[in-house]
Every structure is written in C-alpha cells, then in structure tokens.
Scaffold this motif. Structure first.
Motif, PDB file in Angstrom:
ATOM      1  N   ASP A 153      62.325  25.225   5.707  1.00  0.00           N
ATOM      2  CA  ASP A 153      62.238  24.614   7.028  1.00  0.00           C
ATOM      3  C   ASP A 153      62.134  23.090   6.902  1.00  0.00           C
ATOM      4  O   ASP A 153      61.187  22.575   6.315  1.00  0.00           O
ATOM      5  N   LYS A 155      61.231  20.958   8.928  1.00  0.00           N
ATOM      6  CA  LYS A 155      59.985  20.480   9.543  1.00  0.00           C
ATOM      7  C   LYS A 155      58.824  20.559   8.541  1.00  0.00           C
ATOM      8  O   LYS A 155      57.951  19.704   8.516  1.00  0.00           O
ATOM      9  N   LEU A 156      58.854  21.614   7.719  1.00  0.00           N
ATOM     10  CA  LEU A 156      57.823  21.763   6.699  1.00  0.00           C
ATOM     11  C   LEU A 156      57.943  20.634   5.673  1.00  0.00           C
ATOM     12  O   LEU A 156      56.939  20.094   5.196  1.00  0.00           O
ATOM     13  N   ASP A 158      59.067  17.642   6.337  1.00  0.00           N
ATOM     14  CA  ASP A 158      58.499  16.478   7.014  1.00  0.00           C
ATOM     15  C   ASP A 158      56.992  16.461   6.842  1.00  0.00           C
ATOM     16  O   ASP A 158      56.386  15.435   6.537  1.00  0.00           O
ATOM     17  N   LEU A 159      56.405  17.642   7.068  1.00  0.00           N
ATOM     18  CA  LEU A 159      54.952  17.757   6.981  1.00  0.00           C
ATOM     19  C   LEU A 159      54.453  17.411   5.584  1.00  0.00           C
ATOM     20  O   LEU A 159      53.476  16.686   5.419  1.00  0.00           O
ATOM     21  N   LEU A 160      55.183  17.903   4.574  1.00  0.00           N
ATOM     22  CA  LEU A 160      54.796  17.602   3.195  1.00  0.00           C
ATOM     23  C   LEU A 160      54.945  16.112   2.911  1.00  0.00           C
ATOM     24  O   LEU A 160      54.118  15.500   2.245  1.00  0.00           O
ATOM     25  N   GLN A 161      56.029  15.534   3.482  1.00  0.00           N
ATOM     26  CA  GLN A 161      56.254  14.101   3.283  1.00  0.00           C
ATOM     27  C   GLN A 161      55.125  13.304   3.920  1.00  0.00           C
ATOM     28  O   GLN A 161      54.678  12.295   3.376  1.00  0.00           O
ATOM     29  N   LYS A 173      55.304  24.207  -5.094  1.00  0.00           N
ATOM     30  CA  LYS A 173      54.502  24.849  -4.056  1.00  0.00           C
ATOM     31  C   LYS A 173      55.371  25.466  -2.959  1.00  0.00           C
ATOM     32  O   LYS A 173      54.938  26.395  -2.280  1.00  0.00           O
ATOM     33  N   VAL A 174      56.561  24.930  -2.741  1.00  0.00           N
ATOM     34  CA  VAL A 174      57.360  25.405  -1.619  1.00  0.00           C
ATOM     35  C   VAL A 174      58.730  25.942  -2.040  1.00  0.00           C
ATOM     36  O   VAL A 174      59.047  27.102  -1.785  1.00  0.00           O
ATOM     37  N   PRO A 177      58.696  29.149  -4.802  1.00  0.00           N
ATOM     38  CA  PRO A 177      58.245  30.421  -4.210  1.00  0.00           C
ATOM     39  C   PRO A 177      59.167  30.895  -3.101  1.00  0.00           C
ATOM     40  O   PRO A 177      59.407  32.096  -2.948  1.00  0.00           O
ATOM     41  N   ASN A 178      59.704  29.951  -2.330  1.00  0.00           N
ATOM     42  CA  ASN A 178      60.604  30.338  -1.252  1.00  0.00           C
ATOM     43  C   ASN A 178      61.874  30.988  -1.801  1.00  0.00           C
ATOM     44  O   ASN A 178      62.443  31.876  -1.177  1.00  0.00           O
TER      45      ASN A 178
ATOM     46  N   LEU B  65      57.119   8.680   8.887  1.00  0.00           N
ATOM     47  CA  LEU B  65      58.344   9.350   8.437  1.00  0.00           C
ATOM     48  C   LEU B  65      59.577   8.531   8.827  1.00  0.00           C
ATOM     49  O   LEU B  65      60.643   8.704   8.260  1.00  0.00           O
ATOM     50  N   PRO B  83      53.854   7.189   5.056  1.00  0.00           N
ATOM     51  CA  PRO B  83      52.839   8.063   5.646  1.00  0.00           C
ATOM     52  C   PRO B  83      51.416   7.580   5.367  1.00  0.00           C
ATOM     53  O   PRO B  83      51.035   7.416   4.218  1.00  0.00           O
ATOM     54  N   LEU B  89      49.389  16.702  10.803  1.00  0.00           N
ATOM     55  CA  LEU B  89      50.583  16.889  11.611  1.00  0.00           C
ATOM     56  C   LEU B  89      50.673  18.355  12.043  1.00  0.00           C
ATOM     57  O   LEU B  89      50.525  19.258  11.222  1.00  0.00           O
ATOM     58  N   LEU B  91      53.368  20.796  14.227  1.00  0.00           N
ATOM     59  CA  LEU B  91      54.714  20.752  14.788  1.00  0.00           C
ATOM     60  C   LEU B  91      54.931  21.890  15.772  1.00  0.00           C
ATOM     61  O   LEU B  91      54.089  22.776  15.924  1.00  0.00           O
ATOM     62  N   ALA B  95      55.659  26.615  10.881  1.00  0.00           N
ATOM     63  CA  ALA B  95      56.183  26.293   9.539  1.00  0.00           C
ATOM     64  C   ALA B  95      55.176  26.623   8.446  1.00  0.00           C
ATOM     65  O   ALA B  95      54.807  25.775   7.641  1.00  0.00           O
ATOM     66  N   LEU B  97      53.799  28.853   5.042  1.00  0.00           N
ATOM     67  CA  LEU B  97      54.377  29.430   3.836  1.00  0.00           C
ATOM     68  C   LEU B  97      54.183  30.948   3.922  1.00  0.00           C
ATOM     69  O   LEU B  97      53.057  31.430   3.905  1.00  0.00           O
ATOM     70  N   TRP B  99      54.522  33.314   1.970  1.00  0.00           N
ATOM     71  CA  TRP B  99      53.967  34.059   0.842  1.00  0.00           C
ATOM     72  C   TRP B  99      52.498  33.745   0.619  1.00  0.00           C
ATOM     73  O   TRP B  99      51.916  34.191  -0.345  1.00  0.00           O
ATOM     74  N   ARG B 100      51.907  32.964   1.517  1.00  0.00           N
ATOM     75  CA  ARG B 100      50.493  32.647   1.375  1.00  0.00           C
ATOM     76  C   ARG B 100      49.727  33.221   2.565  1.00  0.00           C
ATOM     77  O   ARG B 100      50.222  33.200   3.691  1.00  0.00           O
TER      78      ARG B 100
END
Lengths: 260, 273
Positions: A153, A155-156, A158-161, A173-174, A177-178, B65, B83, B89, B91, B95, B97, B99-100
């Motif tokens: 995603d 958006k995810l 973006d969130l990590l950034q 981490k993403v 596993p994805n 961003l 940032p 944040l 959204l 969003a 994960l 698998w968690r």
C-alpha cells in the motif's frame, strides 16, 4: 452436521471422482492389452506395469532418488536465487534495468537447447542437471516475488517515510513479509518446473535417474518398465508439490492465517 | 484572522504563506496558495473543504512528505525539512500489516524509531486500553471491523509518543454509525493523551463537533477561506449536535464552502475567479 462428519465426506468428494476415473482408464487399458490384440510394447497391461514396478523396485528407487535429489536441489537454488534477484530488482533501479530484460531472454530460450552446452561446461555428473532444473524453475519465483515486494500500500510507505524508516527497515519489516505468499505461489510452480528440467537433463546426459531409465527401457521396447518409471515420476511430482504446498501452509500459519 | 495575531510560542505548528505548485502534463497546477494559520498546542483543529482544496497537500507538507514551493511550515520553532520527529500519521485506510496482530501492528512505529524496553511495553499496554482494544491484543487485522482497524491505526500513530497527530479523513471509509462512534472515541483519546490533532474531513458536522478551530479551504486554487474558532463547551457529548450554537457553526462553515457554488448557480457576475 458436525465438522467431523463433514471432513471425511468432503475428502471423499475430492478424492473419489479422480480415483474412479483413473481406475476406469486402467480397466480400458487392461482390456485393450488383453483382448485388443495390441502388442505389449505399445500398451502394457496395467497389471503387468504393477508387476514390473514391484519386480524392479530397487532399480526404480535408486533412479527415483537421483531424480528427486536433482529436482529438490535445483528448486532450492531457484528459490534462493529467485528471491535475491527479486529483492535486487525492487531495491535498485539500475539493477532492474540491467537484469530484467535478460531474465526474460533467459526464460524464453528453450531449456532443452541449453542442455548440450551445460554438459560441455559441467560434464556428465549431477551438476548440469541441477543447473538445468534451476534455470527452468527460477523465473516464476522472481516474477511472483517482485509482484509481492511491490504490492505494498503506497499509503503505508508514506507512513513509514513519515517515521524516517530506512530502506532496509521497509524491506525487512514490510516488503519481504508482504511478498511471502507471492513467493510461495511462485515456488509451487517452480517445483513442478524443476522436475521437468531434471528429466530434460537426464535425457540429455545422465548415468542415473528416471529420465535415463525411461530412455533406456523405451529403446529396448521394455514399455512396462517405462510406464513403471512414469508412475514413479508422477509420484515424485505429487509429493514434492505437496511438500512445497505444506511449507507454504506453514508460512501462512506463521503469518496468522494469511493467504493471497 | 490570519493566525499571526496569536502568541507564537503557543503554536505547535505555524503555516506561513505556504504555496504548493505541481507540474503536470497539462502544465503547472497551483494546489495551494499562500495558506497561513497556526495550530495551538494541545488543540484540535480541522481542515475542511471540497476536493481540490489542497487539504491532503497541506497535511503531506506538514508530515514532511512534500516540500512547499514557497512559504514555510514551522514546527516547535524549527522549519520543517523532511519528516519531523514527534509526528503521528493516521490515513483514510488503516494500512495495517496483515501478518501482524494488533499489539505488533501498534508496535511498528516504535520499532522503526528504535524504541524498546519495559517503559515502551508499558506505554503500548496503556495505549491499547486507550484505543479500546484490550480484548483484541492478539487478533489479526482481517478479524477486525473497519472501525477497530482504524483504532489500531490510531494506536500505531500514538505509539512513539508524538506530540502532533495528523489525520487524513480517518473515518471516511466507515459507515455512518461507526463514524459517529469513532468521533466520540477520538475526543476521548484526545483528552486522555493531550495531543495536538490536525484532522482533515469533508464532513462539516464532524469538524464542528470535534474542533477548537476549523480552517475552511476553498478549491482551485486551494487557499484558506477562513479560520473559525469553535467555542462550544467541552467535554462535548453527542447531544451538542442538536444545540442552536452547533447549528450556527455548521451553517457558517457550510455557507463558506457552498457560497461560491450557490452564487455560480445563481449566475451572479462574481461567479468566475
């Protein structure tokens, strides 16, 4: 009805039809062999094939071992190299540009055509066969894993950034596993292809293996043994495929029951 | 009402004549023109406006961003360059994960920043209570409803103890009932944590109900139309929506947003700008 009651019933519903169909085909073949006047080197009676399978069991088992070994090793290399290539392609643009087109070329070359060169390079041992199994099997692993690494995603991301995540954090981490379920579905295709590559290798150059056995016995018109070898080959195909499927199921459970 | 009238030290974020242009295939687009306003520390502020008014652009710039074309955004006295630390944040989509489980998803932001230890564990435990997921610690995202998933996302945004929470239409994908319930929840979380919240919505009622201050934005080019301080008493219960004051605020924001369009439909000479 209770789940315990439904389980066996569903199993019966999935297992019975193909079993009955297969037995039907065997019956027709048996009849053709006995009353059709066809010679045994064209249609060996299923009963004769089973008899041969039992008679020649040690020889078939030894050859099966070689075929299984080459298939599994070729497959394992294909998975490791495939995932590494996928990570490289997704993480580094120049690598993607330099390698991806060549991967397609490598994929479209008929692998049978490379086999003789591999023998020149690597001799008549197991190595050229392992390389062939690997070459034919790695492509679906790469394609599927790349898809899985990329289908995160945005958006995810973006969130990590916004958290100033490093590239390796995003990868481990993403993205990785994805991509696991995607890599598993690539591996399921790869294991069946690895077996094909192995047999192609054995046809071209080999001392042991079911492919060798098939070539030798069919040249001798020992069709019953050829068919017995084919049965062994199908069993190897099924067992290795189920093995990879079970491994995939284990990974899905580790990911909390996540499936694609 | 330009936001420069207030005490500067009281503002956690200040937008000062922030302008953003994007170059597209069809030339330059002015997404946001000279937006200026302050976000007071500990306050709840909403950005409201129709699509194309630059709400999300503003938020992305505050999150570091995107870079403004001109103007500046100052957070805690420091101009934003990438940032900023201390930012959470949330959204429109959770969003998460897949698998968690819930706890592990909430932990993500602490892992990225590199926070660990018993204090962090205790904080996460508290947070799970605050967002109301104490009975779902080990649940996987796909086992949760949309509202619950968004609670996880809020927990994740709070896990690394940011002072500022940026929320981009977090309830837009939820049904009307869940949405109202989540508004109440958010107010509760806000008062329990004392964070500053910048909240984007296109729901006027939601904005009035939640906010201390509403920034009404106008589209094409995106710009600040007006900044309205909402003086409804706190704590606010759902019933506040039926008061005369609430209706007045609602009407005021609404006419600021729809005023343009109503006039255009009425074919007044000022319709084009």
């Amino acid at each position: 009805m209770s789940a315990a009651n439904r389980g066996p019933r569903r199993l019966a519903a999935t297992v019975l039809p193909p079993t009955l169909t297969f037995l039907g085909i065997c019956l027709v073949l048996e009849a053709l062999a006995r009353f059709g006047g066809l010679p045994a080197y064209i249609v060996p009676a299923p009963s004769a094939v089973i008899e041969t399978l039992i008679d020649r069991l040690p020889r078939i088992l030894v050859n099966s071992w070689y075929t299984t070994y080459v298939t599994v090793v070729g497959f394992a290399i294909a998975v490791v190299v495939g995932v590494l290539l996928a990570v490289g392609i997704v993480s580094w643009r120049p690598f993607d540009r330099a390698v991806s087109p060549l991967l397609v070329v490598a994929q479209v070359i008929p692998k049978v055509a490379i086999a003789p060169i591999l023998i020149v390079y690597l001799g008549y041992g197991l190595e050229p066969r392992i390389v062939l199994a690997f070459l034919i099997a790695f492509f679906p692993v790469v394609v599927n894993t790349v898809l899985g690494l990329r289908s995160v995603d945005p958006k995810l991301l973006d969130l990590l950034q916004s958290l100033r995540a490093t590239r390796s954090q995003v990868l481990f981490k993403v993205r990785l596993p994805n991509s696991l379920p995607y890599a598993v579905s690539g591996a399921k295709i790869a294991i069946t292809l690895a077996l094909i590559g192995t047999v192609v290798g054995e046809f071209t150059a080999g001392d042991f293996g079911l492919g060798v056995l098939i070539q030798v016995t069919s040249a001798q018109l020992d069709t019953a043994t050829t068919f017995a070898a084919l049965i062994a080959l199908s069993l190897i195909g099924l067992i290795t495929y189920w093995g990879v499927g079970a491994l995939g199921g284990l990974i899905a459970r580790m990911q909390g029951g996540r499936v694609l | 009402m330009s936001g420069h009238d207030g005490d500067i030290t009281d503002a956690i974020v200040s937008f000062d004549r922030v302008t953003k242009r994007f170059s597209t295939r069809n030339g330059e687009v002015l997404a946001l023109e000279e937006a200026s306003f302050d976000v007071a520390r500990g306050s709840f502020i909403s950005l409201v406006g129709p699509s194309g008014c630059g709400k999300t652009t503003l938020l992305n710039m505050a999150a570091g961003l995107l870079e403004p074309t001109s103007g500046s955004i100052v957070m805690d006295g420091v101009p934003i360059d990438g940032p900023p630390r201390g930012l959470g944040l949330v959204l429109q989509q959770p969003a998460l994960l897949e698998w968690r489980n819930v706890v592990s998803n909430i932990r993500l932001s602490t892992e990225i920043i590199g926070l660990r230890g018993p204090e962090v564990d205790r904080h996460i435990d508290e947070l799970i209570e605050i967002v109301g997921l104490q009975d779902f610690r080990r649940a996987m995202p796909r086992e949760l409803s949309g509202g619950m998933q968004q609670r996880v996302a809020i927990g994740r945004a709070l896990a690394h103890s940011p002072s500022l929470l940026l929320m981009d239409e977090p309830f837009a994908a939820l049904d009307a009932f869940t949405r109202e319930e989540m508004s109440m929840e958010l107010l509760r979380i806000w008062s329990a944590t004392g964070k500053t919240i910048v909240f984007i919505t296109h729901d006027i009622g939601e904005a009035v109900f939640l906010s201390d201050r509403i920034v009404v934005l106008a589209p094409r080019p995106g710009r600040v139309r007006e900044v309205i301080d909402v003086a409804l008493p706190r704590p606010r219960e759902a019933e506040v929506r039926f008061t005369k004051e609430f209706a007045e605020y609602h009407h005021r924001v609404r006419s600021l947003i729809y005023g343009d369009r109503d006039r255009k439909e009425g074919r007044t000479p000022h319709g084009e700008d």
